[in-house]
Each structure stands twice: as C-alpha cells, then as structure tokens.
Design a protein around this motif. Structure first.
Motif, PDB file in Angstrom:
ATOM      1  N   ASN A 462       5.842 -49.875  26.517  1.00  0.00           N
ATOM      2  CA  ASN A 462       4.962 -49.196  25.392  1.00  0.00           C
ATOM      3  C   ASN A 462       5.161 -47.952  25.099  1.00  0.00           C
ATOM      4  OD1 ASN A 462       4.633 -52.127  24.899  1.00  0.00           O
ATOM      5  ND2 ASN A 462       2.428 -52.116  25.722  1.00  0.00           N
ATOM      6  N   LYS A 465       8.218 -47.023  23.730  1.00  0.00           N
ATOM      7  CA  LYS A 465       8.407 -47.747  22.332  1.00  0.00           C
ATOM      8  C   LYS A 465       7.565 -46.907  21.297  1.00  0.00           C
ATOM      9  CE  LYS A 465       7.227 -52.078  22.644  1.00  0.00           C
ATOM     10  NZ  LYS A 465       7.193 -53.730  22.807  1.00  0.00           N
ATOM     11  N   TYR A 466       6.372 -46.666  21.561  1.00  0.00           N
ATOM     12  CA  TYR A 466       5.571 -46.250  20.417  1.00  0.00           C
ATOM     13  C   TYR A 466       5.199 -44.525  20.129  1.00  0.00           C
ATOM     14  CZ  TYR A 466       4.419 -51.138  20.336  1.00  0.00           C
ATOM     15  OH  TYR A 466       4.589 -52.490  20.097  1.00  0.00           O
ATOM     16  N   ASP A 489       1.100 -40.460  26.664  1.00  0.00           N
ATOM     17  CA  ASP A 489       2.256 -40.300  25.641  1.00  0.00           C
ATOM     18  C   ASP A 489       1.851 -39.406  24.515  1.00  0.00           C
ATOM     19  OD1 ASP A 489       1.481 -42.216  23.382  1.00  0.00           O
ATOM     20  OD2 ASP A 489       1.682 -43.851  24.889  1.00  0.00           O
ATOM     21  N   ILE A 494      -3.739 -45.427  19.033  1.00  0.00           N
ATOM     22  CA  ILE A 494      -4.254 -46.747  18.831  1.00  0.00           C
ATOM     23  C   ILE A 494      -5.681 -46.507  18.130  1.00  0.00           C
ATOM     24  CG2 ILE A 494      -4.849 -49.078  19.723  1.00  0.00           C
ATOM     25  CD1 ILE A 494      -2.839 -48.424  21.906  1.00  0.00           C
ATOM     26  N   ILE A 502      -5.605 -55.577  21.583  1.00  0.00           N
ATOM     27  CA  ILE A 502      -4.310 -55.416  21.955  1.00  0.00           C
ATOM     28  C   ILE A 502      -4.083 -56.255  23.266  1.00  0.00           C
ATOM     29  CG2 ILE A 502      -3.768 -53.287  20.667  1.00  0.00           C
ATOM     30  CD1 ILE A 502      -4.225 -51.662  23.020  1.00  0.00           C
ATOM     31  N   ARG A 508      -1.418 -57.582  17.968  1.00  0.00           N
ATOM     32  CA  ARG A 508      -0.775 -56.272  18.080  1.00  0.00           C
ATOM     33  C   ARG A 508      -1.852 -55.400  17.144  1.00  0.00           C
ATOM     34  NH1 ARG A 508       4.507 -59.164  16.682  1.00  0.00           N
ATOM     35  NH2 ARG A 508       5.800 -59.022  18.286  1.00  0.00           N
ATOM     36  N   THR A 509      -1.743 -53.959  17.117  1.00  0.00           N
ATOM     37  CA  THR A 509      -2.420 -53.399  16.063  1.00  0.00           C
ATOM     38  C   THR A 509      -2.071 -53.573  14.480  1.00  0.00           C
ATOM     39  OG1 THR A 509      -0.838 -51.338  16.350  1.00  0.00           O
ATOM     40  CG2 THR A 509      -2.983 -51.382  17.778  1.00  0.00           C
ATOM     41  N   SER A 514       4.097 -52.239  14.655  1.00  0.00           N
ATOM     42  CA  SER A 514       4.444 -53.049  15.964  1.00  0.00           C
ATOM     43  C   SER A 514       6.104 -53.441  15.710  1.00  0.00           C
ATOM     44  CB  SER A 514       3.755 -53.913  16.402  1.00  0.00           C
ATOM     45  OG  SER A 514       2.576 -53.295  16.767  1.00  0.00           O
ATOM     46  N   ASN A 518       9.137 -52.483  17.539  1.00  0.00           N
ATOM     47  CA  ASN A 518       9.813 -53.399  18.532  1.00  0.00           C
ATOM     48  C   ASN A 518      11.297 -53.488  18.012  1.00  0.00           C
ATOM     49  OD1 ASN A 518       7.971 -54.236  20.536  1.00  0.00           O
ATOM     50  ND2 ASN A 518       6.758 -55.236  18.905  1.00  0.00           N
ATOM     51  N   GLY A 524       9.489 -57.676  22.770  1.00  0.00           N
ATOM     52  CA  GLY A 524       7.928 -57.339  22.336  1.00  0.00           C
ATOM     53  C   GLY A 524       7.244 -58.329  21.441  1.00  0.00           C
ATOM     54  N   VAL A 525       6.553 -59.232  22.028  1.00  0.00           N
ATOM     55  CA  VAL A 525       5.860 -60.182  21.077  1.00  0.00           C
ATOM     56  C   VAL A 525       4.511 -60.004  20.970  1.00  0.00           C
ATOM     57  CG1 VAL A 525       7.613 -61.744  20.827  1.00  0.00           C
ATOM     58  CG2 VAL A 525       6.107 -61.905  22.693  1.00  0.00           C
ATOM     59  N   GLY A 526       3.883 -59.081  21.539  1.00  0.00           N
ATOM     60  CA  GLY A 526       2.453 -58.825  21.696  1.00  0.00           C
ATOM     61  C   GLY A 526       2.104 -59.541  23.052  1.00  0.00           C
ATOM     62  N   GLY A 528       2.833 -58.021  26.307  1.00  0.00           N
ATOM     63  CA  GLY A 528       3.151 -57.012  27.220  1.00  0.00           C
ATOM     64  C   GLY A 528       2.007 -56.610  27.964  1.00  0.00           C
ATOM     65  N   LEU A 529       0.890 -56.390  26.899  1.00  0.00           N
ATOM     66  CA  LEU A 529      -0.422 -55.761  27.480  1.00  0.00           C
ATOM     67  C   LEU A 529      -1.453 -56.839  27.985  1.00  0.00           C
ATOM     68  CD1 LEU A 529      -1.512 -52.827  25.120  1.00  0.00           C
ATOM     69  CD2 LEU A 529      -0.815 -52.717  27.506  1.00  0.00           C
TER      70      LEU A 529
HETATM   71  P1  ADP Z   1       4.373 -55.473  21.975  1.00  0.00           P
HETATM   72  O1  ADP Z   1       5.243 -56.422  22.264  1.00  0.00           O
HETATM   73  O2  ADP Z   1       4.002 -55.717  20.486  1.00  0.00           O
HETATM   74  O3  ADP Z   1       4.440 -54.130  22.497  1.00  0.00           O
HETATM   75  P2  ADP Z   1       1.930 -55.447  23.566  1.00  0.00           P
HETATM   76  O4  ADP Z   1       0.870 -56.304  24.290  1.00  0.00           O
HETATM   77  O5  ADP Z   1       2.835 -54.782  24.803  1.00  0.00           O
HETATM   78  O6  ADP Z   1       2.729 -55.975  22.725  1.00  0.00           O
HETATM   79  O7  ADP Z   1       1.086 -54.335  23.059  1.00  0.00           O
HETATM   80  C1  ADP Z   1       0.153 -54.823  21.891  1.00  0.00           C
HETATM   81  C2  ADP Z   1       0.033 -53.674  20.901  1.00  0.00           C
HETATM   82  O8  ADP Z   1      -0.695 -52.494  21.307  1.00  0.00           O
HETATM   83  C3  ADP Z   1       1.388 -53.226  20.329  1.00  0.00           C
HETATM   84  O9  ADP Z   1       1.868 -54.148  19.356  1.00  0.00           O
HETATM   85  C4  ADP Z   1       0.913 -51.775  19.808  1.00  0.00           C
HETATM   86  O10 ADP Z   1       0.437 -52.128  18.424  1.00  0.00           O
HETATM   87  C5  ADP Z   1      -0.079 -51.378  20.918  1.00  0.00           C
HETATM   88  N1  ADP Z   1       0.365 -50.428  21.793  1.00  0.00           N
HETATM   89  C6  ADP Z   1       0.658 -50.825  23.165  1.00  0.00           C
HETATM   90  N2  ADP Z   1       0.947 -49.712  23.574  1.00  0.00           N
HETATM   91  C7  ADP Z   1       0.923 -48.821  22.620  1.00  0.00           C
HETATM   92  C8  ADP Z   1       0.990 -47.345  22.999  1.00  0.00           C
HETATM   93  N3  ADP Z   1       1.329 -46.504  23.916  1.00  0.00           N
HETATM   94  N4  ADP Z   1       0.810 -46.606  21.818  1.00  0.00           N
HETATM   95  C9  ADP Z   1       0.514 -47.133  20.603  1.00  0.00           C
HETATM   96  N5  ADP Z   1       0.153 -48.427  20.527  1.00  0.00           N
HETATM   97  C10 ADP Z   1       0.423 -49.126  21.785  1.00  0.00           C
END
Ligand code: ADP
Length: 561
Positions: A462, A465-466, A489, A494, A502, A508-509, A514, A518, A524-526, A528-529
C-alpha cells in the motif's frame, strides 16, 4: 297484664343474652364445654324466671322459660337444650301445683321445637336463623303452650285462655325474635371475627412462604416485609422496617419510585406494574418486576407491593437481542461481501474475456497477439491476487487460522522484504529502505513467520502504491514485551475520518483515487488492510496509523514477544 313481673322477665332475658355472649366468647360454642356452659346458663335463667313468675292463680305460673329453652335448643343444639330443659323440669316439679304437668310439657315441647329449628337452620344453605324463622319458632312454641292449657283442671282452662292467649300469641313470639336477634348478632360477629382471623392467618402463611417479595409500606416506611423480601434485598426484616421504601431502590430510579409510592397512597392514578433496579445489601444491582395496589392496613391507607427478581431474565433477553443483532449484521455483511466479490472479480474477468475474443476474431500478427496478451496476463494476476485475498479474509473472519510459531530474525525479515519490493519501488522512482532495527541478538523472536510476512507485505505494498514521490521506510524496535513495527511513506495520506473505515473489508478512502492507484499496480480490492488487521489481532497485537493528507502515512503494529 303488662306488670312489673313482665318487665323483670324481659330484663332477665336480655341479661341472659349478654351473659350467653360472654360465655360464647370464652368457650367456643362448638366445643362440648361451651355447650354445657350455655345449657347451665339458660337452665339457670329459666329457673330464676320461674322463681319470680306471673302468678295466674294458685299453682299456675307463667314466665319466659318457653322462650329461654327454645332459643337455647335452636342456637346451641341438643346438649345445651337438654341440660337447660332438665334443670327447668326439675325445678318445675319442685314447685309443684296444678300447672306442673303443663309446665313440664311446655319445657319439653320448647326443647323439641327448638331442636327442630336448630336442625333446619343447619341444613339450610344459609345456615341462618332469620327474623321470619325466629318468629315461626315463637309461634310454634307458644301455640303448643296454648294447647297444653288443656291439661289444666277444667275449671281453670277458660280463665287461663282469657288471660294469656293474646300475650302468648303476640308478645312471646316478638320477645323470641328480640332475644334471638341479640344472640344472633353476637353469633354473626363471632363468626366474622373467626373468618377474619382465619383469612389473616391464610394471608400470613401465604406471604411468609411466598417466593415473591411481599411488603407493605405506609407513608414513607415499610410496615411489613416477608422473608422473600429479605432475600431479594439482602436486608433483614428489622433493617427493612427502619428504612424508607425507596432506600433500597437504585439511584437512577429512586426519585421516580419515591414520587410514585407517595402519589399512590394519595390515591392518584399511577401505573400498577413496572420494572426497575434495586441495590442489594451486597452492593449488587438487581432488576425487579414490581406491582403494587392500595390497601387498608391497620385502619390506614397503605401500599401493598409484590416484587420478584428478573435480572437473569433481562440478561437472557439482552443476550438474545444482541445475538439477533449480530446475526442480522453478519447476514448484511455477507450479502455486501458477496456483492463486492462478484463486482471485483467481474472487472478483470471482463478484460480477459474481451481480449481473448479479440485475439480469436482478428487476423493478427504475432507481435499484435503478444501485445494483446499482456492485459490478459496482468488481469489474470490481478484476479489471482483478488481470489487469494478473498480466501484469506474469509478464512480469517471465520477464525479458522492456526498459528505456527517459529524463531525468526526481524532484521532478516525486513531486509528480505526490501529486496522483494525494490523492483516495484524502483519502477516508481521511490526510495525503499529500513530505519531503526533491533540488534542481532534482540532481533530473534518467536512468531508466525507467514502471517507476519503477509501483514508487512500488505502494508508495504500500500505504501508504495499510494506514494508518487519520496520514500517508504520500514522500522522495528523492541518496546517492553512487544515489537513495534512502523511503515512510513510520503504518499497521498489518509483523512482522519477514514482511519477506522479503511480496516473494513472492501472499504477504501475515496473510491476513485484508490481505483486510480490500484490500476497502476496489480490487484487491490480493499481487503489488504482488513487482512493485515485480522492477522495482527490473531497474533494478539494492535494496529493503528498516523497520517496527513498530502504528506504521508505511518502504519504501526505490535507483535507480543
Ligand atoms: P486497497 O486494495 O484498496 O489498497 P486496502 O485494504 O489495502 O485496500 O486499503 C484500504 C484503503 O486504505 C485504500 O483503498 C486506500 O484508500 C487507503 N490506504 C491504505 N494504505 C494507504 C497509504 N499508505 N496511503 C494512503 N492511503 C492508503
């Protein structure tokens, strides 16, 4: 005809009824001793009457014995009637004279008619000598008396009839009613008193053995409490009797119960049943179901309360509601989950099918085919990642995961992680490096390597990615009895309001942002976290973040040693 002797007889009869009442209150009329006493008393009064009678002529006397004997038999039955009759007969024989036979016959018939009425009254459902019955008794007894006048010497008969007929037929029955009524009133009162005492005894034993708390409060104080009230409140009876009725009530309800209790005694319309909490002597709170009604206690208005403990019942209901809410929530989540899954899978599948059809339908060069297979491969990988994530999260949510602990070096784990992500980071021109790490010796911990790797992978992925420019830094340090990991990072950041969201599956935000990020990477379907959070919690750690829009994000998580 109405001379002083008659008045004396009447007074004697009234005195008799009073004395009889006294005897009855001392010895129960149903007991043999009571009956004997009543017999002796009525016999004695009949004798006293005969001592000072109305002398009609030599040897012929009239008095109230017929009334006395008949009432004695009618009210107190054969034993008392027989005793009084025998006493009267003996005395009459002793007096002697012309009227002896008639006197004996009158006494005997009065006794027999009295007994007849006694039986009649007992048999009737009312068990009650009404005025009319008493009058009939008087009439029968004195009609018999008139009949026995015929036993007198013939020269006395006419004179006697002339002198006594009117009085015996009119006055004697009325006197029978009068005395009978006095006896009856007392009998009624005694009966009522006994019934009252019986019902009081029934109420007491009911209250004493009741599993429900029963109490009476008058004004502000308890005036009666049963043993169940002691159990319910934890206070003894003397303790409760010292208290105001609201003293045991929980502070949250005290004012309400106090005003309702006082208003109820004022006769105001108050709900008669409700639930509230009390505080047991031990300090524990208990829920009770309480109902109350207005009563008269010892001549004054009071409130009667009945209560029982519903704490367990309430707990069970709350648990049921909770379970139902959870079931509904889980059902709702499942539906949303399936909806999301089908949506996320359909997108890459559509790309794959679309490009595959394109390759089949067109006449393409080998180069063109190669170019068209690239999106197919990318989307197939994305699909694979999605499916893997879905499998992971559903397995984690059903808490099926097993922890395999092994010794690992944090230092080595993070260095390997940097190596495997360095290609992607380099592609985005990002600096990927590690910050503070534990010393070699401290670096070894006992945990589930696969799970820890998965957590770090998802968060680092992530972060890359972001983040468009800048760096991604991974650190770890020992803090107390846990290891604290942090991944910082310099990415898009966020918003505070999304910090909780999240971590939820498929959340997602901002969807568009996102999606845009992605699209640059695969997958990345939301999820991961959500997966990272479930895994951290499975390893008994915590996860949180700090972030600022446009400046970057730091994710923290702990793993106990
Ligand atoms: P995704 O597959 O969309 O990345 P995650 O569950 O991993 O799903 O993350 C959920 C959401 O949290 C992401 O869609 C993104 O909006 C936000 N996010 C996660 N990590 C970061 C980051 N390091 N910086 C900014 N936004 C983040």
């Amino acid at each position: 005809m109405f001379n002083i002797e008659w008045l004396q007889s009447l007074a004697l009869l009234i005195a008799l009824s009073v004395l009889s009442n006294f005897v009855e209150s001392k010895w129960k009329v149903d007991s043999l001793i009571g009956k004997i006493f009543q017999g002796i008393l009525f016999g004695a009064v009949a004798i006293v009457g005969m001592m000072d009678p109305f002398h009609l002529s030599e040897g012929i006397i009239f008095d109230g014995r017929s009334i006395v004997i008949s009432l004695c038999a009618a009210f107190f039955g054969p034993v008392a009637g027989l005793i009084s009759s025998l006493m009267a007969i003996i005395y009459r024989i002793l007096i002697g004279g012309y009227g002896t036979l008639m006197g004996i016959l009158v006494i005997s018939s009065s006794f027999l008619i009295g007994i007849y009425f006694y039986r009649w009254q007992r048999k009737s459902s009312l068990n009650y000598l009404s005025n009319w019955k008493l009058y009939q008794l008087g009439i029968y007894v004195h009609a018999a008396m008139l009949l026995f006048v015929l036993t007198l010497p013939s020269h006395k008969i006419v004179d006697t009839y002339k002198n006594i007929t009117l009085m015996v037929l009119f006055i004697y029955p009325i006197v029978t009613i009068l005395i009978g009524k006095i006896l009856k009133n007392h009998e009624d009162k005694t009966k009522l008193f006994t019934e009252l005492k019986n019902s009081e005894a029934i109420f007491r034993s009911l209250a004493e053995s009741s599993p429900f708390a029963i109490f009476i409060y008058q004004g502000t104080k308890f005036v009666y409490v049963n043993p169940a009230a002691e159990t319910l409140s934890g206070y003894s009876q003397p303790e409760l009797l010292q208290k105001n009725f609201w003293d045991v009530v929980h502070p949250d309800f005290r004012e309400l119960i106090k005003s309702r209790g006082l208003q109820r005694q004022e006769g105001e319309p108050i709900p008669s049943r409700y639930e509230f909490k009390i505080v047991h002597k031990s300090g524990k709170e208990r829920w009770i179901d309480f109902s109350s009604s207005l009563i008269n206690y010892q001549g004054k208005t009071a409130a009667l309360g009945i209560a029982y403990d519903i704490t367990e019942q309430k707990k069970a209901i709350d648990e049921l509601i909770d379970t139902k809410d959870k079931a509904e929530e889980s059902n709702r989540l499942k539906t949303a989950f399936l909806h999301n899954v089908s949506h996320e899978i359909r997108t890459p599948l559509n790309v794959i099918v679309g490009y595959a059809n394109l390759i089949r339908s067109e006449n393409l060069t080998l180069e063109e085919v190669k170019n068209l297979t690239e999106p197919i491969t990318n989307n197939a990988y994305q699909l694979l990642n999605i499916i893997q994530d879905i499998l992971d999260i559903s397995q984690l949510e059903s808490k099926q995961g097993i922890i395999h602990k092994e010794e690992i070096s944090i230092k080595k784990l993070i260095k390997d992680l940097i190596t495997s992500f360095s290609v992607i980071a380099r592609e985005k021109n990002l600096k990927l490096f590690y910050g503070e790490l534990p010393d070699n010796d401290d670096s070894i911990i006992l945990t589930d390597k696969i799970k820890l790797q998965k957590i770090l992978n998802n968060i680092v992925m992530n972060a890359i990615k972001y983040t468009d420019t800048g760096y991604v830094k991974i650190s770890a340090k020992l803090s107390g009895d846990e290891v604290l990991f942090s991944i910082s990072d310099t990415g898009i950041g966020i918003d505070n309001k999304d910090f909780e969201k999240i971590f939820l599956p498929f959340e997602r935000t901002t969807e568009s942002i996102s999606k845009q990020y992605n699209a640059q990477t695969s997958g990345g379907v939301g999820l991961g976290l959500s997966i990272a959070k479930e895994l951290v919690e499975m390893l008994k750690g915590k996860i949180w973040l700090e972030s600022e829009i446009g400046r970057g994000t730091t994710f923290y998580f702990t793993i106990p040693l």
